[in-house]
Design an enzyme around this catalytic site. Structure first.
Site, short mmCIF file in Angstrom:
data_model
loop_
_atom_site.label_atom_id
_atom_site.label_comp_id
_atom_site.label_asym_id
_atom_site.label_seq_id
_atom_site.Cartn_x
_atom_site.Cartn_y
_atom_site.Cartn_z
N TYR A 147 40.55 -31.91 -5.71
CA TYR A 147 41.16 -32.04 -4.39
C TYR A 147 41.12 -30.69 -3.66
O TYR A 147 40.66 -30.61 -2.53
CB TYR A 147 42.61 -32.57 -4.49
N GLU A 154 35.86 -29.39 3.03
CA GLU A 154 35.96 -30.16 4.28
C GLU A 154 36.42 -29.25 5.41
O GLU A 154 35.83 -29.20 6.49
CB GLU A 154 36.93 -31.33 4.11
#
Lengths: 221, 304
Positions: A147, A154
């Site tokens: 994550y 991102e």
């Protein structure tokens, strides 16, 4: 034998999950292969097709959640899919300048490892009714690293794309118009970045909660 | 009678338990828990329930502060399960701040030359519809604030503090988003007739909405007790949550008059939130007023 509807559901989900295992495994394989053979700036071109196919197919998961076909709450599914689609269709598809960045590598590798684990976990559950404890552990532990690496990638890629988004004025709608509508891709992207501030802790703590629930339950069994 | 207070994991919250007379109410219990826990968990933070059998799917019984403890006890002892709801804020405070945002933010876009910071030549003249829209909008939120302090009777006095951030973000962001577009120097108005129809319809709905709030207020006593009642009269004979219906249509009126995508997006989001609430309330009332044990049966409405 269970009722025909639940069998149909099981077949559907088995096919769906294993198809996506295949798709994301392709992404992972091609990414690693390209890094070794051609270099990081070619990774996007190599993974483009399976990446787009696999990630776009995940739109179905919103429908699964909304219709109650799966237990996952929409509040966890929607932000996840939204950010993925924004990266793939918003950024990578429209801004070719960022495709050669090393961040693309960390992005697709983080995503593909996560998804191969996740979809094979669900695929096992649907097809065989069992989930090997090692896979369960992977599913509820790999996010601890993936994550942060995925989210950083991102955010990094969106940030990298900002100057190109601003200058290209892509998809921008200006006033005056009959519906008094405006859309500015640059501000929208800034909003997307801002969404990661509450969004990332929300997703991470959701998974931490799930991990605690699942791993303690399997320990007791 | 003896009351033992435990957490959901079974740990004793008040060591040794508490003693009360038969006449003591749950409010007394809450006060005692507050004092005995180093004054951290004030009563509105406490959620007290009766223990549920492990594995039972039943929803736990929540203790009402106005009832006597004895009403929940089986004999002379009772165990209550304590849950900390976290820091609480009164509904009045919450509503005041979430409505204050739009009330102040919208006129900023109307009165101040903000558009130059977005790269536009700011026109000082506003079109009539933009002026009426500002009055309409500000009247709406001013009305809401007045209702918060003088009309609404809240069953639950408080709300978790996290809702302040969430609700203010919702109202303030949409307020700015709509205000930006309606007050824009390049704003395109609709026909005069459409504007008049939109605002007139909206005002009619706001008046109806106010009347709905009065009717709802009269279902409860001033201290907020009275629990669930069947709403009757006026539009409540047609729908359970006529207050939400009129609110939604009121926004529709605003959008017909001003025609912005921003306004319609807000209408869509607000309508879906209120529809969700309304469905929940409708089913709750239907379930409670089932016609058994002397309770009235919930009357048929438009959607049964």
């Amino acid at each position: 034998m269970a009722n025909p509807l639940s069998t149909l559901k099981r077949i559907y989900f088995s096919v769906y999950n294993w198809a996506l295992v295949y798709g994301w495994a392709q992404v992972l394989y091609l990414a690693v292969k390209t890094i070794k053979e051609s270099g990081i700036e070619h990774v996007y071109d190599a993974v483009e097709k399976p990446l787009f196919l696999s990630q776009t197919a995940a739109i179905l998961e919103i429908a699964h959640s909304l219709t109650g076909l799966v237990r996952s709450p929409v509040s966890a599914t929607l932000p996840q899919i939204a950010s993925r689609l924004f990266l793939v269709w918003g950024i990578l598809y429209n801004i070719p300048e960022v495709r050669t960045s090393v961040i693309v590598c960390s992005l697709v590798i983080s995503w593909s490892i996560t998804e191969v684990i996740r979809y094979s976990f669900f695929g096992m559950k649907e097809l065989l009714g069992i989930t090997p404890s090692f896979l369960t552990w992977l599913r509820y532990s790999s996010f601890l690293v993936l994550y942060p690496s995925g989210i950083s990638s991102e955010v990094g890629l969106i940030y990298l794309a900002l100057p190109y988004i601003k200058s290209s004025e892509l998809f921008c709608v200006r006033m005056p118009n009959k519906w008094n509508f405006t859309f500015d891709s640059f501000y929208f992207s800034l909003l997307a970045l801002a969404a990661y501030v509450p969004g990332s802790p929300h997703m991470y703590t959701y998974m931490l909660g799930q991990r605690k629930k699942v791993l303690s339950k399997s320990k007791r069994e | 009678m003896k009351v033992s207070v435990v957490s959901r994991s079974g740990r004793e919250v008040v060591r040794g338990g508490l003693e009360f007379s038969d006449a003591a109410t749950v409010a007394h219990l809450q006060e005692a828990i507050y004092r005995k826990t180093a004054k951290k968990f004030y009563p509105s933070r406490q959620r007290l329930t009766l223990p549920v059998q492990p594995g039972s799917k039943e929803k736990p019984v929540v203790l009402s502060s106005k009832k006597r403890i004895k009403d929940y006890a089986d004999g002379n002892n009772v165990t209550v399960v304590f849950k900390d709801l976290g820091p609480q804020v009164s509904y009045r405070t919450l509503f005041f701040f979430e409505y204050l945002g739009p009330l102040l933010i919208y006129p900023i876009f109307y009165y101040f030359p903000v558009y130059q910071y977005f790269g536009f030549k700011d026109k000082h003249e506003k079109l009539p519809v933009q002026t009426y829209a500002m009055y309409y909008w500000c009247f709406h939120y001013f009305k809401r604030i007045l209702e918060t302090f003088f009309v609404h009777r809240f069953s639950h006095a408080t709300s978790p503090i996290a809702n302040v951030f969430r609700n203010c973000a919702y109202y303030w962001t949409f307020g700015a988003y709509i205000a930006y577009h309606v007050n824009h120097p390049l704003y395109t108005p609709v026909s005069d007739l459409q504007t008049k129809i939109g605002f007139a319809f909206g005002l009619l709905c706001q008046a109806s909405n106010f009347y709905c709030h009065i009717l709802l207020k009269n279902l409860r006593s001033p201290d907020g007790s009275g629990g669930y009642q069947i709403p009757r009269g006026f539009l409540f004979n047609i729908v359970t949550c006529a207050n939400y219906t009129t609110e939604i249509y009121q926004w529709l009126g605003f959008n017909i008059a001003t025609q912005t995508v921003a306004g319609y997006v807000f209408l869509l989001v607000a309508a879906s939130i209120m529809t969700n609430w309304a469905l929940g309330k409708h089913w709750r009332l239907k379930k409670l007023f089932d016609g058994k044990d002397g309770r009235p049966k919930y009357p048929r409405r438009w959607n049964k």
